[in-house]
Design a protein around this motif. Structure first.
Motif, PDB file in Angstrom:
ATOM      1  N   GLU A 113       0.838  -1.205   0.000  1.00  0.00           N
ATOM      2  CA  GLU A 113       0.000   0.000   0.000  1.00  0.00           C
ATOM      3  C   GLU A 113       0.881   1.267   0.000  1.00  0.00           C
ATOM      4  O   GLU A 113       0.619   2.240  -0.722  1.00  0.00           O
ATOM      5  CB  GLU A 113      -0.910  -0.023   1.220  1.00  0.00           C
ATOM      6  CG  GLU A 113      -2.008  -1.099   1.179  1.00  0.00           C
ATOM      7  CD  GLU A 113      -2.845  -1.110   2.448  1.00  0.00           C
ATOM      8  OE1 GLU A 113      -2.578  -0.237   3.315  1.00  0.00           O
ATOM      9  OE2 GLU A 113      -3.741  -1.953   2.548  1.00  0.00           O
ATOM     10  N   THR A 114       1.884   1.192   0.867  1.00  0.00           N
ATOM     11  CA  THR A 114       2.790   2.362   0.935  1.00  0.00           C
ATOM     12  C   THR A 114       3.489   2.609  -0.419  1.00  0.00           C
ATOM     13  O   THR A 114       3.643   3.753  -0.874  1.00  0.00           O
ATOM     14  CB  THR A 114       3.839   2.133   2.027  1.00  0.00           C
ATOM     15  OG1 THR A 114       3.165   1.893   3.270  1.00  0.00           O
ATOM     16  CG2 THR A 114       4.764   3.343   2.175  1.00  0.00           C
ATOM     17  N   TRP A 115       3.911   1.503  -1.012  1.00  0.00           N
ATOM     18  CA  TRP A 115       4.615   1.627  -2.318  1.00  0.00           C
ATOM     19  C   TRP A 115       3.697   2.242  -3.378  1.00  0.00           C
ATOM     20  O   TRP A 115       4.095   3.083  -4.160  1.00  0.00           O
ATOM     21  CB  TRP A 115       5.096   0.238  -2.719  1.00  0.00           C
ATOM     22  CG  TRP A 115       6.175   0.276  -3.776  1.00  0.00           C
ATOM     23  CD1 TRP A 115       6.066  -0.030  -5.071  1.00  0.00           C
ATOM     24  CD2 TRP A 115       7.523   0.666  -3.583  1.00  0.00           C
ATOM     25  NE1 TRP A 115       7.231   0.116  -5.724  1.00  0.00           N
ATOM     26  CE2 TRP A 115       8.192   0.563  -4.806  1.00  0.00           C
ATOM     27  CE3 TRP A 115       8.252   1.079  -2.437  1.00  0.00           C
ATOM     28  CZ2 TRP A 115       9.528   0.850  -4.945  1.00  0.00           C
ATOM     29  CZ3 TRP A 115       9.587   1.362  -2.616  1.00  0.00           C
ATOM     30  CH2 TRP A 115      10.209   1.258  -3.843  1.00  0.00           C
ATOM     31  N   ARG A 116       2.411   1.835  -3.393  1.00  0.00           N
ATOM     32  CA  ARG A 116       1.460   2.384  -4.361  1.00  0.00           C
ATOM     33  C   ARG A 116       1.214   3.873  -4.088  1.00  0.00           C
ATOM     34  O   ARG A 116       1.147   4.685  -5.018  1.00  0.00           O
ATOM     35  CB  ARG A 116       0.156   1.611  -4.278  1.00  0.00           C
ATOM     36  CG  ARG A 116       0.216   0.227  -4.905  1.00  0.00           C
ATOM     37  CD  ARG A 116      -1.116  -0.476  -4.794  1.00  0.00           C
ATOM     38  NE  ARG A 116      -1.071  -1.787  -5.430  1.00  0.00           N
ATOM     39  CZ  ARG A 116      -2.090  -2.645  -5.422  1.00  0.00           C
ATOM     40  NH1 ARG A 116      -3.229  -2.336  -4.790  1.00  0.00           N
ATOM     41  NH2 ARG A 116      -1.982  -3.815  -6.015  1.00  0.00           N
ATOM     42  N   LEU A 117       1.060   4.218  -2.800  1.00  0.00           N
ATOM     43  CA  LEU A 117       0.840   5.633  -2.483  1.00  0.00           C
ATOM     44  C   LEU A 117       2.041   6.485  -2.890  1.00  0.00           C
ATOM     45  O   LEU A 117       1.892   7.628  -3.352  1.00  0.00           O
ATOM     46  CB  LEU A 117       0.578   5.776  -0.974  1.00  0.00           C
ATOM     47  CG  LEU A 117      -0.824   5.333  -0.481  1.00  0.00           C
ATOM     48  CD1 LEU A 117      -0.896   5.403   1.031  1.00  0.00           C
ATOM     49  CD2 LEU A 117      -1.917   6.180  -1.128  1.00  0.00           C
ATOM     50  N   LEU A 118       3.243   5.899  -2.693  1.00  0.00           N
ATOM     51  CA  LEU A 118       4.451   6.631  -3.097  1.00  0.00           C
ATOM     52  C   LEU A 118       4.441   6.918  -4.602  1.00  0.00           C
ATOM     53  O   LEU A 118       4.716   8.038  -5.033  1.00  0.00           O
ATOM     54  CB  LEU A 118       5.684   5.818  -2.714  1.00  0.00           C
ATOM     55  CG  LEU A 118       7.038   6.444  -3.108  1.00  0.00           C
ATOM     56  CD1 LEU A 118       7.230   7.804  -2.437  1.00  0.00           C
ATOM     57  CD2 LEU A 118       8.179   5.497  -2.752  1.00  0.00           C
ATOM     58  N   PHE A 119       4.112   5.918  -5.390  1.00  0.00           N
ATOM     59  CA  PHE A 119       4.073   6.123  -6.840  1.00  0.00           C
ATOM     60  C   PHE A 119       2.966   7.085  -7.242  1.00  0.00           C
ATOM     61  O   PHE A 119       3.131   7.894  -8.158  1.00  0.00           O
ATOM     62  CB  PHE A 119       3.902   4.780  -7.562  1.00  0.00           C
ATOM     63  CG  PHE A 119       5.202   4.105  -7.871  1.00  0.00           C
ATOM     64  CD1 PHE A 119       5.926   4.457  -8.990  1.00  0.00           C
ATOM     65  CD2 PHE A 119       5.730   3.130  -7.031  1.00  0.00           C
ATOM     66  CE1 PHE A 119       7.133   3.839  -9.282  1.00  0.00           C
ATOM     67  CE2 PHE A 119       6.929   2.522  -7.306  1.00  0.00           C
ATOM     68  CZ  PHE A 119       7.644   2.867  -8.443  1.00  0.00           C
ATOM     69  N   ILE A 120       1.781   6.977  -6.546  1.00  0.00           N
ATOM     70  CA  ILE A 120       0.686   7.917  -6.850  1.00  0.00           C
ATOM     71  C   ILE A 120       1.120   9.350  -6.529  1.00  0.00           C
ATOM     72  O   ILE A 120       0.847  10.296  -7.271  1.00  0.00           O
ATOM     73  CB  ILE A 120      -0.575   7.523  -6.047  1.00  0.00           C
ATOM     74  CG1 ILE A 120      -1.152   6.208  -6.592  1.00  0.00           C
ATOM     75  CG2 ILE A 120      -1.625   8.629  -6.129  1.00  0.00           C
ATOM     76  CD1 ILE A 120      -2.294   5.650  -5.767  1.00  0.00           C
ATOM     77  N   GLY A 121       1.875   9.522  -5.431  1.00  0.00           N
ATOM     78  CA  GLY A 121       2.365  10.863  -5.088  1.00  0.00           C
ATOM     79  C   GLY A 121       3.334  11.402  -6.121  1.00  0.00           C
ATOM     80  O   GLY A 121       3.299  12.577  -6.485  1.00  0.00           O
ATOM     81  N   ILE A 122       4.202  10.494  -6.547  1.00  0.00           N
ATOM     82  CA  ILE A 122       5.179  10.921  -7.566  1.00  0.00           C
ATOM     83  C   ILE A 122       4.462  11.338  -8.845  1.00  0.00           C
ATOM     84  O   ILE A 122       4.795  12.352  -9.465  1.00  0.00           O
ATOM     85  CB  ILE A 122       6.187   9.795  -7.824  1.00  0.00           C
ATOM     86  CG1 ILE A 122       7.072   9.573  -6.577  1.00  0.00           C
ATOM     87  CG2 ILE A 122       7.055  10.115  -9.032  1.00  0.00           C
ATOM     88  CD1 ILE A 122       7.986   8.392  -6.677  1.00  0.00           C
ATOM     89  N   VAL A 123       3.465  10.548  -9.272  1.00  0.00           N
ATOM     90  CA  VAL A 123       2.711  10.885 -10.485  1.00  0.00           C
ATOM     91  C   VAL A 123       1.984  12.218 -10.301  1.00  0.00           C
ATOM     92  O   VAL A 123       1.906  13.041 -11.213  1.00  0.00           O
ATOM     93  CB  VAL A 123       1.730   9.755 -10.828  1.00  0.00           C
ATOM     94  CG1 VAL A 123       0.814  10.187 -11.967  1.00  0.00           C
ATOM     95  CG2 VAL A 123       2.489   8.512 -11.207  1.00  0.00           C
ATOM     96  N   ALA A 124       1.463  12.450  -9.060  1.00  0.00           N
ATOM     97  CA  ALA A 124       0.751  13.708  -8.803  1.00  0.00           C
ATOM     98  C   ALA A 124       1.686  14.900  -8.923  1.00  0.00           C
ATOM     99  O   ALA A 124       1.352  15.926  -9.524  1.00  0.00           O
ATOM    100  CB  ALA A 124       0.102  13.665  -7.418  1.00  0.00           C
ATOM    101  N   VAL A 125       2.875  14.757  -8.342  1.00  0.00           N
ATOM    102  CA  VAL A 125       3.863  15.850  -8.448  1.00  0.00           C
ATOM    103  C   VAL A 125       4.247  16.092  -9.901  1.00  0.00           C
ATOM    104  O   VAL A 125       4.336  17.224 -10.377  1.00  0.00           O
ATOM    105  CB  VAL A 125       5.102  15.519  -7.587  1.00  0.00           C
ATOM    106  CG1 VAL A 125       6.201  16.558  -7.824  1.00  0.00           C
ATOM    107  CG2 VAL A 125       4.732  15.481  -6.120  1.00  0.00           C
ATOM    108  N   GLY A 126       4.481  14.969 -10.631  1.00  0.00           N
ATOM    109  CA  GLY A 126       4.821  15.111 -12.045  1.00  0.00           C
ATOM    110  C   GLY A 126       3.697  15.756 -12.830  1.00  0.00           C
ATOM    111  O   GLY A 126       3.928  16.541 -13.752  1.00  0.00           O
TER     112      GLY A 126
END
Length: 536
Positions: A24-37
């Motif tokens: 879950e943490t790994w998915r949230l991390l990637f979602i955050g990165i995509v949001a920043v991008g």
């Protein structure tokens, strides 16, 4: 980096029994990165506002939406066989990137084609400008060459008329010098003669330059005796050198058998006259040495005459040794004192030596003097005639026919010859001489004729007319100011002796003296035709 680290992190989480939380943490991390991008892409799209940036923003938004949807499905836990949509976002991103690369390639290709077309247009425009500039330069060069040819042709063509008054003035001066004059009058006459000599030298230099520029001077090499020519020039400049307290010597190395030089003797005389004249003019003390040595083994084609003119003058500095051969350049004469000439002597020497193929060499030492050197091919041919040294000879009693259509020249020549004791028959052309004084013409022993006469008549025609009247080959001299190639060719083809105006009285008197000497060699009523000394 995160993608590479993902399997390792999840493996360690599995071993640690916390795989669910790590996932879950790994998915949230990637979602955050995509949001920043996505925020960064949004700002970029706002600034660019083009199709590529908008599509990239849309792809990012779709990826973020799919990522959030997959996270929520995973959290709900209701679907025992969920379908994850995030991989499709990757596929969409790959398609977008491929499209952008293709679009960029097409755009770059179009820009390159446009740049090529622009470059071709610029090259074509520059080429047209260059061609126009070259045409203008060619036109300007042709105009300058045409103007230079016109100038040279004018001076060469006008030389006859320009020489006439100078020639007449020289003869009148010689006549005046024979009169009984007071000391003051004689000094004035001498100064006038000096000025006239300087005027003739400058005038001849200018005409020589114009004739060479016009291509009129043509070399006619043949075998000739070098020693008599050098001795004659030494005699000619000897008095001038003596007046300046200088020694003028000629040293010619002896050879087992007579060896002639092979070149154009008239042009060689002009070269030597300028070199010796310069040496006498600029040397204050000491002397001038003219030397000639035969170099080689004496065989034809393997020997040459080394001709040198040494002086003990001021010398020429190294930086001036090239410039002294330029037209109008004179070392040590910034005030342009015309008593030192025009600065054309060495320029004429250089041009003539180049024309003849006898390269001129200069060695000099400031304060010690200079040496000018050139080589003449040797020839085993026997010269056609040997020039006798000039001297004062008696011409009294010689009957001379003078033909000249210029009254001043004809009158000055007639007056001078009568002062020398000659019997003179004068006229504007050959027929005039024959008709005016037919009795005297029958006793004519020499003919002095100008080349260009009134109408279409020439000196050759006049000489033939007088010879026909007396029915014998009377020695004849053509005195001419002609410079054109055609006229010079005619003069050479005529076979008569020729001198260029202005003619010095001494040379004219020597030619007449040679005629007097030839009378003793007459056999069978046919006069021996003497070979005079043509001036360059």
């Amino acid at each position: 980096t995160l993608s590479i680290a993902g399997p390792i992190v999840l493996y360690l989480a599995h071993r640690g029994g916390v795989l669910g939380q790590a996932e879950e943490t790994w998915r949230l991390l990637f979602i955050g990165i995509v949001a920043v991008g996505l925020v960064a892409v949004g700002r970029f799209a706002w600034l660019r506002q083009d199709t590529s940036s908008l599509l990239l923003l849309l792809t990012g938004a779709v990826s973020l939406t799919l990522g959030v949807r997959d996270f929520m499905v995973a959290q709900s836990g209701k679907d025992n066989n969920p379908v994850w949509l995030v991989p499709y976002a990757g596929l969409l991103f790959v398609v977008l990137v491929a499209w952008m690369l293709i679009d960029r390639f097409v755009a770059t290709t179009r820009e390159l084609a446009a740049m090529n077309r622009e470059l071709e247009q610029r090259v074509e425009a520059k080429g047209a400008q260059l061609i126009k500039a070259l045409d203008e330069m060619r036109s300007a060069k042709e105009s300058a060459e045409a103007a230079n040819r016109s100038k040279s042709s004018f001076l060469a063509a006008a030389s006859h008329d320009l020489r006439q008054p100078t020639h007449a003035l020289g003869l009148y001066m010689a006549t005046l010098a024979d009169d009984r004059l007071s000391d003051d009058q004689r000094e004035v006459v001498q100064r006038m003669k000096t000025s006239l000599t300087a005027l003739e030298a400058m005038f001849n230099s200018l005409l020589d330059i114009s004739r060479m520029d016009a291509g009129i001077v043509v070399a006619a090499p043949h075998a000739f005796a070098l020693a008599p020519l050098l001795h004659r020039l030494a005699d000619e400049f000897g008095a001038q050198a003596a007046e300046r307290g200088l020694r003028l010597s000629v040293r010619i190395a002896a050879t087992p058998t007579p060896v002639a030089a092979l070149s154009d003797p008239m042009l060689i005389e002009r070269i030597m006259r300028n070199l010796i004249g310069n040496a006498v003019k600029y040397t204050e003390h000491g002397g001038i040495l003219v030397s000639a040595r035969l170099r080689g083994d004496g065989k034809v084609g393997a020997s040459h005459w080394r001709v040198e003119v040494w002086d003990t003058g001021p010398g020429i500095a190294e930086e001036d040794r090239t410039r002294v051969f330029e037209e109008f350049f004179q070392v040590g004469n910034p005030e342009r004192d015309r008593a030192s000439g025009l600065g054309l002597g060495l320029s004429i020497v250089r041009r003539l030596t180049e024309l003849l193929g006898h390269p001129l060499q200069l060695t000099s030492q400031v304060g010690r003097g200079s040496r000018f050197t050139f080589d003449l091919p040797a020839s085993q041919e026997v010269p056609a005639s040997v020039v006798a040294p000039l001297g004062a000879s008696d011409v009294a009693g010689l009957c001379v026919a003078v033909v000249d259509d210029d009254p001043e020249v004809r009158g000055s020549t007639e007056l001078l010859l009568r002062r020398w004791g000659c019997v003179v028959v004068a006229g504007a052309d050959g027929g005039d001489v024959v008709l005016r004084q037919s009795d005297a013409v029958a006793h004519t022993e020499a003919i002095v004729a100008d080349y260009r006469l009134r109408g279409e008549m020439t000196g050759v025609d006049a000489i033939n007319a007088v010879r026909a009247a007396v029915r014998r080959a009377v020695p004849a001299l053509i005195v001419s100011g002609e410079s054109s190639i055609e006229q010079l060719a005619r003069l050479r083809a005529s076979g008569f002796d020729c001198m260029s105006k202005p003619v010095s009285p001494a040379r004219l008197r020597e030619w007449l003296a040679a005629v007097m000497r030839s009378r003793s060699r007459e056999r069978g009523g046919v006069a021996a035709i003497v070979t005079g000394v043509p001036e360059p």
